[in-house]
Scaffold this active site. Sequence first.
Site, PDB file in Angstrom:
ATOM      1  N   HIS A 115       4.890   4.614  -1.778  1.00 21.95           N
ATOM      2  CA  HIS A 115       4.718   5.994  -2.237  1.00 21.95           C
ATOM      3  C   HIS A 115       5.001   6.977  -1.116  1.00 21.95           C
ATOM      4  CE1 HIS A 115       0.815   6.616  -0.224  1.00 21.95           C
ATOM      5  NE2 HIS A 115       0.350   5.488  -0.780  1.00 21.95           N
TER       6      HIS A 115
ATOM      7  N   CYS B 146      -1.302   0.446   0.469  1.00 25.69           N
ATOM      8  CA  CYS B 146       0.090   0.729   0.101  1.00 25.69           C
ATOM      9  C   CYS B 146       0.974   0.874   1.340  1.00 25.69           C
ATOM     10  CB  CYS B 146       0.155   2.010  -0.725  1.00 25.69           C
ATOM     11  SG  CYS B 146      -0.749   1.941  -2.286  1.00 25.69           S
TER      12      CYS B 146
END
Length: 250
Positions: free
Chosen positions: A207, A217
Amino acid sequence: MITLRRRAALLAASLLLTGCGGGAAATPEHPPAATAAGTPATPGTPAPAISVEAAPQRIPGLGTKTRAAVPDDAAQVVVVTGRGRDSPLSTVVLYRRTAAGWQAGKSWPAHNALRGWSDHHMGGDLRSPIGVYGLTDAGGLLRDPGTRLSYDHGVGFTSPGTGFEGEPLQGSFDYVIAIDYNREPGTSPLDWTRPLGAERGGGIWLHVDHGGPTHGCVSIAEEHMKELLLALDPALHPVVVMGDHASLAR
């Protein structure tokens, strides 16, 4: 009878024919010398071929175990290389398989989880999972920029609050690509199905970078996320290979 003067003349002619380099003849292995401008020293003789470095046949930095986990049909591989086992800093490079070998894209700076990496990721451990995972689905708060991946657009990608270093998280989920760790491929990144169980965590995405470590992430700059979304092609079966550099080299 050959006189001494005649013998000297023959020796001089022999030296001229063998050229430079201690008697190396002008064979295919030893082509004629070229001028500084790149043209043959002798008119009518073609210049030697220029050597062009070929793309590597193996993705650099990946060891035998890691390479074996990459599916044979994967022709796009996003390599996330962590600086260290406990570091939140990493780099991202997209490789594409070509007839000549693996062609590397640009190297992008990235963040991973606050505490680095884990071979056995658990929910809340603040480490990113090491491994090879599919990239099948994307989404974001912003509209589809034109990716060939399945794309889910909506307000579910709103990212409020602040990060570990006090940085605002707003815009972090403008663009996301779901990493197929403990999720059902072919569903929205927002899908909460956890095949390995909820305790093994999930929601591991690529992201937009917010300027600090993540919970699990991998994040890169928004312009690079958009570039990656436009580059990935489901027909090439893209995967991500992620982990600290020592783990990837196994």
